[in-house]
Design an enzyme around this catalytic site. Structure first.
Site, mmCIF file in Angstrom:
data_model
loop_
_atom_site.group_PDB
_atom_site.id
_atom_site.type_symbol
_atom_site.label_atom_id
_atom_site.label_comp_id
_atom_site.label_asym_id
_atom_site.label_seq_id
_atom_site.Cartn_x
_atom_site.Cartn_y
_atom_site.Cartn_z
ATOM 1 N N GLY A 1 0.676 -1.310 -0.082
ATOM 2 C CA GLY A 1 -0.070 0.099 -0.131
ATOM 3 C C GLY A 1 0.679 1.415 0.050
ATOM 4 N N GLN A 2 2.274 1.135 -0.012
ATOM 5 C CA GLN A 2 2.973 2.363 0.137
ATOM 6 C C GLN A 2 2.840 3.153 -1.015
ATOM 7 O OE1 GLN A 2 3.702 -1.015 0.316
ATOM 8 N NE2 GLN A 2 5.460 -1.176 2.016
#
Ligand code: G3D
Ligand code: MG
Length: 184
Positions: free
Chosen positions: A75-76
């Site tokens: 999710g970065q």
């Protein structure tokens, strides 16, 4: 002797003979939300060796001619940065929220809003999990719905379930919702 049998996606699929062929389900969420834990729970396997970005942790599950692809993405980064790894049509999206991490809920919402705007995910049904519900002082479903502005969602079906990917509670209800959406 108590024999504990884990729910598996394959077991759940048995009731869905009208499921569309080879559906693609995308699992997304911030890092540490619990995506890999969810994948492990659904597949009964340890997928931990695949660490987040830039790799894509992909899992295909076969069941009676049905292929269910579960993609576990870190999710970065913005979702767009992942599309180069991803070409197939998405049929359903699972968005995993760490309900125990109120400090990142705004970041979580930002990422969610950008997903909703992505034309590749247009009209795709969204299942949000309020994960880590086994931990104390978690955001409840109503709070997550509010923080993620889910009542403002238009043009697609959505639902939110509290769950614990670690313990398995609540996971099944969300998967059933998705399978209903993927059934013709
Ligand atoms: P990610 O793949 O989305 O990055 P992970 O997240 O699945 O790697 O999970 C991140 C951490 O949260 C892990 O802890 C994992 O065990 C924990 N976790 C995931 N789901 C749950 C849950 O439902 N309840 C609780 N209590 N913890 C959860 P570690 O310590 O291994 O980093
Ligand atoms: Mg992971």
């Amino acid at each position: 002797i108590i024999i504990y049998i884990k729910m598996s996606l394959i077991e759940l699929l048995k009731g869905y003979n009208k499921l569309k062929p080879e559906p693609n389900i995308l699992i997304l969420g911030l890092d540490n939300a619990g995506k890999t834990t969810l994948l492990n729970y659904l597949t009964h396997e340890d997928n931990k060796n695949t660490k987040p970005t830039p790799g894509v942790n992909a899992k295909s599950i076969q069941c009676g001619g049905i292929k269910l692809n579960v993609y576990d993405l870190g999710g970065q980064k913005a979702i767009r940065e992942y599309w180069k790894y991803y070409y197939e049509k998405v049929d359903a999206l699972i968005y995993v929220v760490d309900a125990s991490d109120e400090g990142r809920i705004d970041e979580c919402n930002d990422s969610f809003q950008s997903l909703l705007k992505d034309e590749k995910l247009d009209k795709v049904p969204v299942l949000a999990y309020g994960n880590k519900a086994d931990l104390p002082n978690c955001l409840g479903p109503d709070e997550i719905i509010e923080k993620l502005k889910m009542n403002d969602i238009t043009g697609r079906d959505w639902s939110l379930y509290a769950c614990s990917a670690l313990k398995g509670t609540g996971v099944k209800d969300g998967i059933k919702w998705i399978l209903e959406k993927l059934s013709q």
